[in-house]
Design a protein around this motif. Structure first.
Motif, PDB file in Angstrom:
ATOM      1  N   PRO A 115       0.824  -1.217   0.000  1.00 11.44           N
ATOM      2  CA  PRO A 115       0.000   0.000   0.000  1.00 11.44           C
ATOM      3  C   PRO A 115       0.856   1.264   0.000  1.00 11.44           C
ATOM      4  O   PRO A 115       0.545   2.237  -0.680  1.00 11.44           O
ATOM      5  CB  PRO A 115      -0.810  -0.109   1.292  1.00 11.44           C
ATOM      6  N   GLY A 116       1.945   1.228   0.756  1.00 11.52           N
ATOM      7  CA  GLY A 116       2.805   2.408   0.838  1.00 11.52           C
ATOM      8  C   GLY A 116       3.412   2.766  -0.506  1.00 11.52           C
ATOM      9  O   GLY A 116       3.437   3.934  -0.905  1.00 11.52           O
ATOM     10  N   SER A 117       3.891   1.760  -1.217  1.00 10.65           N
ATOM     11  CA  SER A 117       4.512   2.043  -2.516  1.00 10.65           C
ATOM     12  C   SER A 117       3.497   2.592  -3.511  1.00 10.65           C
ATOM     13  O   SER A 117       3.787   3.523  -4.262  1.00 10.65           O
ATOM     14  CB  SER A 117       5.155   0.776  -3.086  1.00 10.65           C
TER      15      SER A 117
ATOM     16  N   ALA B 264       0.660   4.064  -2.745  1.00  7.67           N
ATOM     17  CA  ALA B 264       0.148   5.357  -2.271  1.00  7.67           C
ATOM     18  C   ALA B 264       1.009   6.499  -2.798  1.00  7.67           C
ATOM     19  O   ALA B 264       0.501   7.590  -3.072  1.00  7.67           O
ATOM     20  CB  ALA B 264       0.123   5.379  -0.742  1.00  7.67           C
ATOM     21  N   MET B 265       2.297   6.233  -2.969  1.00 11.73           N
ATOM     22  CA  MET B 265       3.183   7.289  -3.468  1.00 11.73           C
ATOM     23  C   MET B 265       2.841   7.670  -4.908  1.00 11.73           C
ATOM     24  O   MET B 265       3.156   8.764  -5.353  1.00 11.73           O
ATOM     25  CB  MET B 265       4.641   6.857  -3.335  1.00 11.73           C
TER      26      MET B 265
END
Lengths: 479, 395
Positions: free
Chosen positions: B141-143, B145-146
């Motif tokens: 999700p973090g990758s 989200a960027m």
């Protein structure tokens, strides 16, 4: 001639109001605030930060040694000065020594650096001291201690402060100590350790050096005398015959007592205000005492501006609770078994020391593309093994994109700010976590600097890497 | 690169129920998908000459092809395991296409499977074991989200506008999933619900993220010339494209984080092979890699479904909904059908296959007279993309 050529300092951004600690335990507050290292900081990372500050504008090639001083090194067996020297991108063929086990370790390292330079066996020696001591919950020390670091570059030519005289003495008593298995600092009765230990020893060593040098207290412009608390500091200044105006601020109200680093931190603060011709006396206690007299020279006017103590003291964020303090200092246990699919490897770490620790990127000699980490084959033109190494650790950049990830953190600190940073130098990109920030302030384009941190524990050792953090100009920002 | 257009056909497919299959194991999932595929093709296991397995982490690294051999008692044939992150299923299937085209085998099976719900963790975990520090605390999700952060910035969408646009993709996929019995989730959601849901990796919230599911899907593949011997309505392979990129574009100079070269290249290669020049018009259905809502949005633009920077307009107009100009993720997508990593590419192909045959199991979601369909997975982000295009007649 031997003396200080440059200085730097570091104070963690988080400050804990002593009222919060007092309230947690239902007891009186010592007033003011103390610094608290972030959960990704230790004495090695703080020493690195002070070291970078100190080396600003300095020629790394002339540095023949790094002396690290701390009572709270990251490892019981394993040098930290070797790590610090590597991260600061110094030559491998130098002397690295750790000074430990005593609150006097900082001034001991200064003493040895001075002797090495004066004897001609080293051109320049970097002394970096850092401490992050843990005090028993509810104790006075818990409020009075602080975390911080300072670095001094000793050299044999054009010092900003020349060493005029030094003296040392030793004093054997069980005043403060930690056994190998202890987390917290132990101590014997306060009145005895301050009276017969601290005060008596400092008085003796300062009196002796002034006699030896035929100096009177009024010949000293600044007396840098760390003390474990403000009252003891006031008393020793008075007993030595100094006026309050001659006393260098002991940093108790704003930072706290940072152990072996305290004399160096206070000396840095004194140098920030010093004028050519000033005499600065430094006297530090710990199983005895070391004392120095420095004379400030005209060179101090030439020293490029650095952060020092001044540049750190007002750059602060409130640590909002006592619980955060416990968590930041590793005193609460986190949920185990979070599936971080990492593969800590001492060999991979060692092999990639240039990119991981020295923060080297590669600049393609064919097309000029700058890439982090080092790439043997250029991203753009694919030319192979045709690059020069570029150190990016002391460069700045801007947030290109980011996320506030709630899945990635530890159970006691779940939010991780992941960023892609575009460096100002050659538009290199670095993917890293952001630290020392308020999540709501993060935005695309935010100016950041790199900072060396402990990013996780794995394989039984500390895994260090770079993070970014917002560039702040002080002014007392609050979380 | 030569074309394989109309040289390969799928003559049978199976797909397990996706979801939190606490009571079944990896073997059961494989059996569920494979036996449905056998039955659909009208064959038995003895006719499978080779098997291409796609699996990423089930049950652990280093199982080779034995997952399938053990479950199906497929013995004495090659079982070739493929692992390419989220594109694993697709690439295993494309390997199977190429095996048939090579002339070595006549009938092969591609099967993908993942048993994620035995890990004790609700997500995919963090980091990927590639390096001690470069990927520390990286999550999926973090990758992704960027990408959203950068897309909003670049195209001038406010956070609210951007998040609402993404929410509409989730609402669409939840609606589609609600009509699909084998999907993991069957609940319809509203834009408001999506926007109010907990944040997972800002700016992505819970409903921007796909399900973490168990599942398996399988395809029986043969030469196009032999296909009619199995069934009257085989589905033909029209083209494919695979593009591999850096594992860590995070460090890549100049990388834009709004568009992905691997998406552009893999789709263009597939279009070219399939003879498609205007995908927005010529495709009738697309199953794309909506691991996160922002991924589906980026794909609209990189695949040429929407003009660059203009996906919002098509999302707002319902162009990608059932009944829209180009229905996307008609079975609920990864968002609702679920994402057992190695199975996903074949599951998406299962949906395209059924739709092209006019056999979507719920008539309410059957696309009208589709001729061309696309399935796609995207691993990373965003190092690799695999696309396959199918049609229900030759030519």
């Amino acid at each position: 001639m031997s003396g200080i050529i440059s200085y730097g300092a570091y104070v963690p951004i988080f400050r804990l109001s002593r009222d919060i600690v007092a309230k947690a335990w239902g007891r009186g507050s010592l007033g003011g605030e103390r610094s608290v290292a972030n959960n990704d900081e230790d004495t090695a990372t703080m020493a690195v930060a002070a070291g970078f500050d100190c080396l600003k504008g300095m020629d790394r090639k002339e540095i023949d040694g790094v002396f690290f001083a701390s009572t709270t090194s990251p490892y019981k067996e394993k040098q930290s000065s070797s790590l610090i020297a590597t991260v600061l991108d110094l030559d491998m063929e130098i002397t690295t020594v750790d000074y430990a086990n005593s609150l006097r370790a900082g001034t001991s390292a200064m003493m040895m650096a001075h002797h090495s330079v004066r004897s001609g066996s080293a051109r320049k020696i970097l002394v970096a001291a850092a401490d992050s001591r843990l005090a028993y919950p509810r104790s006075d020390f818990e409020q009075s201690f602080g975390d911080g670091a300072a670095a001094l570059l000793f050299g044999d030519s054009r010092p900003i402060a020349a060493v005029e005289a030094v003296h040392s003495m030793t004093n054997e008593m069980m005043d403060v100590w930690r056994n190998p298995e202890d987390t917290f600092v132990r101590s014997w009765e306060g009145r005895w350790i301050l009276g017969e230990g601290y005060s008596a020893t400092i008085e003796k060593v300062v009196t002796r050096i002034l006699e030896k040098e035929s100096l009177r207290p009024q010949d000293i412009q600044k007396a840098v005398i760390p003390a474990p608390d403000a009252r003891t500091h006031r008393n020793i200044i008075r007993r030595l015959g100094f006026r309050p105006g001659q006393a260098q601020d002991p940093l108790i109200a704003t930072v706290g007592y940072c152990g072996a680093a305290q004399p160096l931190m206070m000396l840095v603060a004194a140098l920030e205000e010093a004028s050519p011709g000033d005499r600065i006396l430094v006297a530090a206690y710990g199983d005895g005492a070391d004392v120095f007299i420095f004379q400030v020279t005209e060179e101090i006017k030439q020293l490029e501006e650095r952060k020092g103590i001044k540049g750190h003291i007002n750059v602060r964020l409130d640590l909002p609770s006592y619980e955060r303090y416990l968590s930041y200092r590793g005193l609460v246990e986190t949920v185990p078994g979070e599936p971080f699919r990492l593969f800590p490897s001492a060999t991979a770490y060692w092999r990639d020391i240039d990119p991981i620790l020295r923060c080297y990127g590669s600049k393609c000699l064919e097309c000029g593309t700058l890439t982090y980490p080092l790439q043997r084959v250029c991203y753009k033109c694919r030319s192979k093994d045709n690059y020069e190494k570029v150190r990016l650790s002391d460069k700045t950049g801007k947030v290109f994109t980011f996320t506030l990830d709630t899945l990635a953190g530890r159970s006691d600190d779940p939010l991780v700010v992941q960023t892609v940073v575009e460096m100002d130098e050659g538009s290199a990109r670095i993917y890293c976590m952001m630290t020392d920030c308020i999540p709501s302030e993060v935005r695309v384009g935010l100016p950041v600097e790199l900072t060396f941190r402990r990013i996780y524990e794995g394989g039984g050792f500390h895994n260090y890497f770079w993070k970014c953090r917002p560039i702040r100009d002080g002014g007392g920002q609050n979380a | 690169m030569r074309s394989i257009k109309d040289k390969v056909a799928i003559v049978g497919m199976g797909c397990s129920k996706f979801g939190e299959r606490w009571d079944v194991g990896l073997n059961d999932l494989v059996i569920e998908a494979a036996y449905e595929a056998y039955e659909d093709a009208g064959i038995g296991p003895e006719e499978i000459q080779a098997c291409y397995l796609g699996t990423v982490c089930a049950p652990l690294i280093g199982v080779g092809g034995t997952v399938v051999a053990d479950a199906l008692k497929l013995r004495d044939i090659p079982i070739i395991r493929n692992e390419n992150w989220c594109a694993t299923g697709h690439i295993a299937m494309i390997e199977a296409f190429l095996a048939v085209v090579s002339g070595v085998f006549d009938v092969v099976m591609a099967i993908g499977v993942e048993k994620l719900k035995d890990t004790g963790y609700p997500g995919l975990g963090t980091g990927r074991g590639m390096h001690p520090v470069y990927e520390a605390r990286r999550t999926s999700p973090g990758s992704f989200a960027m990408i959203a952060t950068r897309y909003f910035e670049r195209y001038g969408l406010s956070i609210d506008e951007g998040r609402e646009t993404l929410a509409k993709i989730a609402v669409k996929n939840h609606h589609n999933g609600s009509l699909c019995p084998k999907a993991h989730f069957h609940n319809e959601i509203t834009v408001e619900q999506a926007l109010k849901a907990p944040i997972i990796a800002w700016p992505l919230g819970l409903f921007d993220c796909c399900g973490n599911s168990d599942g398996s899907a399988a395809a029986i593949i043969t030469k196009a010339d032999l296909a009619k011997g199995f069934r009257d309505d085989p589905i033909y392979v029209k083209g494919f494209g695979i593009s591999m990129d850096s594992m860590l574009p995070h460090f890549r100079p100049g990388f834009e984080w709004t568009s992905f070269n691997s998406l552009v290249v893999s789709s263009r290669k597939a279009y070219e092979m399939a003879g498609i020049t205007n995908p927005r018009e010529e495709l009738d259905i697309a199953e794309v890699h909506d691991c996160f809502t922002i991924t589906e949005l980026a794909i609209y633009e990189d695949f040429g479904f929407s003009p660059r920077g203009k996906a919002k307009k098509d999302i707002d107009s319902g162009f990608f909904e059932l009944g829209g100009g180009l229905p996307v993720n008609t079975d609920g997508g990864l968002k609702c059908f679920g994402h057992p990593v190695g199975a996903s590419g074949i599951r998406m192909t299962y949906e395209v296959y059924k739709q092209l045959q006019g056999k979507a199991e719920n008539p309410e979601r059957q696309v009208k007279n589709p001729r061309r369909g696309l399935s796609h997975t995207f691993g990373g982000p965003p190092q690799l993309s695999a696309v396959a295009i199918f049609g229900n007649e030759k030519g």
